[in-house]
Design an enzyme around this catalytic site. Sequence first.
Site, PDB file in Angstrom:
ATOM      1  N   LYS A  80      30.109 -72.903 -37.261  1.00 53.83           N
ATOM      2  CA  LYS A  80      30.686 -73.732 -38.014  1.00 53.83           C
ATOM      3  C   LYS A  80      29.937 -73.781 -39.740  1.00 53.83           C
ATOM      4  O   LYS A  80      28.807 -73.266 -39.676  1.00 53.83           O
ATOM      5  CB  LYS A  80      30.981 -75.185 -37.525  1.00 53.83           C
ATOM      6  CG  LYS A  80      31.755 -75.188 -36.412  1.00 53.83           C
ATOM      7  CD  LYS A  80      31.774 -76.563 -36.118  1.00 53.83           C
ATOM      8  CE  LYS A  80      33.278 -76.380 -34.649  1.00 53.83           C
ATOM      9  NZ  LYS A  80      33.176 -77.765 -34.075  1.00 53.83           N
ATOM     10  N   ARG A  94      29.914 -75.046 -26.636  1.00 58.17           N
ATOM     11  CA  ARG A  94      31.010 -74.321 -26.793  1.00 58.17           C
ATOM     12  C   ARG A  94      30.700 -73.006 -27.641  1.00 58.17           C
ATOM     13  O   ARG A  94      30.565 -73.376 -29.091  1.00 58.17           O
ATOM     14  CB  ARG A  94      32.317 -75.133 -27.158  1.00 58.17           C
ATOM     15  CG  ARG A  94      33.732 -74.402 -27.390  1.00 58.17           C
ATOM     16  CD  ARG A  94      34.679 -75.470 -27.802  1.00 58.17           C
ATOM     17  NE  ARG A  94      35.834 -74.876 -27.998  1.00 58.17           N
ATOM     18  CZ  ARG A  94      36.352 -74.314 -29.026  1.00 58.17           C
ATOM     19  NH1 ARG A  94      35.561 -74.132 -30.179  1.00 58.17           N
ATOM     20  NH2 ARG A  94      37.601 -73.873 -29.252  1.00 58.17           N
TER      21      ARG A  94
END
Length: 274
Positions: free
Chosen positions: A204, A245
């Site tokens: 991210k 994740r």
Amino acid sequence: MGIVNVTPDSFSDGGLRLDADRAVAHGLALVGHGADIVDVGGESTRPGAVRITREEELRRVLPVVRGLAEEGVLVSVDTMRADVAEAAVGAGARIINDVSGGRADPGMVKVAARTGVPYVVMHWRGQSAGMDGLATYGDMVREVVGEMERQMETMIAGGIDPAQLIVDPGLGFAKSRAGDWALLAGLDAWHHLGHPVLVAASRKRFLGTLPADPAMGEPCPPRAGDAATAAVSAIAASQGAWAVRVHKVRATADAVRVEAALRTVEATGSRSVR
């Protein structure tokens, strides 16, 4: 939790696994690298992403869910649509991972309650196309946790068993980079909710300033964040996360094993680590 994106436009691996057979093979490879769960998604939720149709999402997701489930893989379906979630559970998925936390589709709470499978409720303020404009907070951790508490109360009132709920702070969703770091530093606050915590930091934007190679520029491309992702995963594990994740499983699995080995030594006082 290893990621299989069956999308043309996901932020780091869009278009790589549009073919169902290729996506299933990738999911099996992730299991071979140490994934306990494979999370299959057919709709990108990157910043600015435009929604696809229900029919297209079903076409992308169901063959992959079915193929992995038939191989004995524990499959999670990453969707904001109630009917996609229900169809995926029918095809063998055993976890629903809803980044909207039930806000995008009013029918999701009923589906989660009816199927009885674990349900990941993420902190979410709005669709990807406009979420960056929603990243306004005073006390980041307090406000996000408070909003999550209220959403869980709504879900439980709608029939979901509290034991089904897994919480996700929603890193990168209507959050600034500084906000993402604040949520990671404040993971203890999430454990007070009394539910397992999923941390989804992989590749991210807030990790994009960390990679050491100056030739990549800043922010760095998402795939350059795999080492930073592994580090975040080990930190999350040390703070009691239920799962992380990730796109690149092997490095994260190793990092989490290192953390677990150290924790075992600290708990037992043993100098021998197997």
